[in-house]
Design a protein around this motif. Sequence first.
Motif, PDB file in Angstrom:
ATOM      1  N   SER A  84       0.813  -1.218   0.000  1.00  0.00           N
ATOM      2  CA  SER A  84       0.000   0.000   0.000  1.00  0.00           C
ATOM      3  C   SER A  84       0.849   1.272   0.000  1.00  0.00           C
ATOM      4  O   SER A  84       2.065   1.212  -0.132  1.00  0.00           O
ATOM      5  CB  SER A  84      -0.903  -0.009   1.244  1.00  0.00           C
ATOM      6  OG  SER A  84      -0.117  -0.009   2.422  1.00  0.00           O
ATOM      7  N   HIS A  85       0.169   2.390   0.142  1.00  0.00           N
ATOM      8  CA  HIS A  85       0.761   3.716   0.277  1.00  0.00           C
ATOM      9  C   HIS A  85       1.796   4.004  -0.818  1.00  0.00           C
ATOM     10  O   HIS A  85       1.517   3.739  -1.990  1.00  0.00           O
ATOM     11  CB  HIS A  85       1.313   3.902   1.698  1.00  0.00           C
ATOM     12  CG  HIS A  85       0.231   3.894   2.744  1.00  0.00           C
ATOM     13  ND1 HIS A  85      -0.393   2.728   3.144  1.00  0.00           N
ATOM     14  CD2 HIS A  85      -0.324   4.894   3.450  1.00  0.00           C
ATOM     15  CE1 HIS A  85      -1.313   3.013   4.060  1.00  0.00           C
ATOM     16  NE2 HIS A  85      -1.286   4.330   4.260  1.00  0.00           N
ATOM     17  N   ALA A  88       2.611   1.172  -3.263  1.00  0.00           N
ATOM     18  CA  ALA A  88       1.559   0.942  -4.254  1.00  0.00           C
ATOM     19  C   ALA A  88       1.575   2.040  -5.320  1.00  0.00           C
ATOM     20  O   ALA A  88       1.356   1.759  -6.504  1.00  0.00           O
ATOM     21  CB  ALA A  88       0.196   0.857  -3.583  1.00  0.00           C
ATOM     22  N   THR A 141      -2.107  -5.647  -3.790  1.00  0.00           N
ATOM     23  CA  THR A 141      -1.796  -4.240  -3.553  1.00  0.00           C
ATOM     24  C   THR A 141      -3.097  -3.449  -3.562  1.00  0.00           C
ATOM     25  O   THR A 141      -4.103  -3.911  -4.107  1.00  0.00           O
ATOM     26  CB  THR A 141      -0.809  -3.703  -4.613  1.00  0.00           C
ATOM     27  OG1 THR A 141      -0.487  -2.350  -4.309  1.00  0.00           O
ATOM     28  CG2 THR A 141      -1.368  -3.783  -6.004  1.00  0.00           C
ATOM     29  N   THR A 142      -3.084  -2.300  -2.947  1.00  0.00           N
ATOM     30  CA  THR A 142      -4.273  -1.463  -2.982  1.00  0.00           C
ATOM     31  C   THR A 142      -4.458  -0.928  -4.396  1.00  0.00           C
ATOM     32  O   THR A 142      -3.483  -0.672  -5.109  1.00  0.00           O
ATOM     33  CB  THR A 142      -4.170  -0.293  -1.983  1.00  0.00           C
ATOM     34  OG1 THR A 142      -2.939   0.403  -2.185  1.00  0.00           O
ATOM     35  CG2 THR A 142      -4.247  -0.787  -0.543  1.00  0.00           C
ATOM     36  N   THR A 147      -5.112   3.651  -2.947  1.00  0.00           N
ATOM     37  CA  THR A 147      -3.731   4.093  -2.767  1.00  0.00           C
ATOM     38  C   THR A 147      -3.661   5.608  -2.625  1.00  0.00           C
ATOM     39  O   THR A 147      -2.990   6.125  -1.722  1.00  0.00           O
ATOM     40  CB  THR A 147      -2.862   3.622  -3.953  1.00  0.00           C
ATOM     41  OG1 THR A 147      -2.901   2.192  -4.014  1.00  0.00           O
ATOM     42  CG2 THR A 147      -1.437   4.094  -3.816  1.00  0.00           C
TER      43      THR A 147
END
Length: 194
Positions: A84-85, A88, A141-142, A147
């Motif tokens: 994430s974040h 991502a 993953t987001t 994201t």
Amino acid sequence: MLRSDTSGPDWNRLFEIASGQAGYFTTKQAAEAGYSTHLLRKHIHAGRVTRSRRGIYRLVHFPPSEHEELVTAWLWSEQVGVISHQTALALHELSDVLPAHVHLTLPAAWGKRRFRVPPDVVLHHADVLPEDRTWFGAVPTTNPRRTLCDCANNGLSPELLRQAAQQALRRGLVARNELGDVDRALASFGGLGT
């Protein structure tokens, strides 16, 4: 389904598991293929397997891949974490962000657990719904919308956040009305712009 060691180790099964995870597997997955920790140590000494980190191993002759650090972080999370974040953002090729660590979101309930976090991993705790996920190779993953929202709420620099949101809009990855968190984060920095 756990296999008993009496049926013997199944190298093909272990390879099948590892091949879907960039050559990596966990101690638990090895046990499912009939490999005890004692037998894993024998394969390490024979040069067929290497230990990546506690409880995570790699088949030595499996071809290397570009994002192996994501796989080991995901396996460390017992396969419940989501990349994430900023990580991502980089995977979605949104903005010029270059994350120095792997950002991983674990379920909110994991926030109370105590465990040793690998030094190359930054943890976040939140529940990521199935519709907010996508896959990048072997790891979840987001998606771009989630994201961007995560980055907006986590204080990503306004320049990178604006750049990422504009790129996502141009590429049709998100709709303008999905960027409320981004709008709020950029309100005092001149807004999203065009």
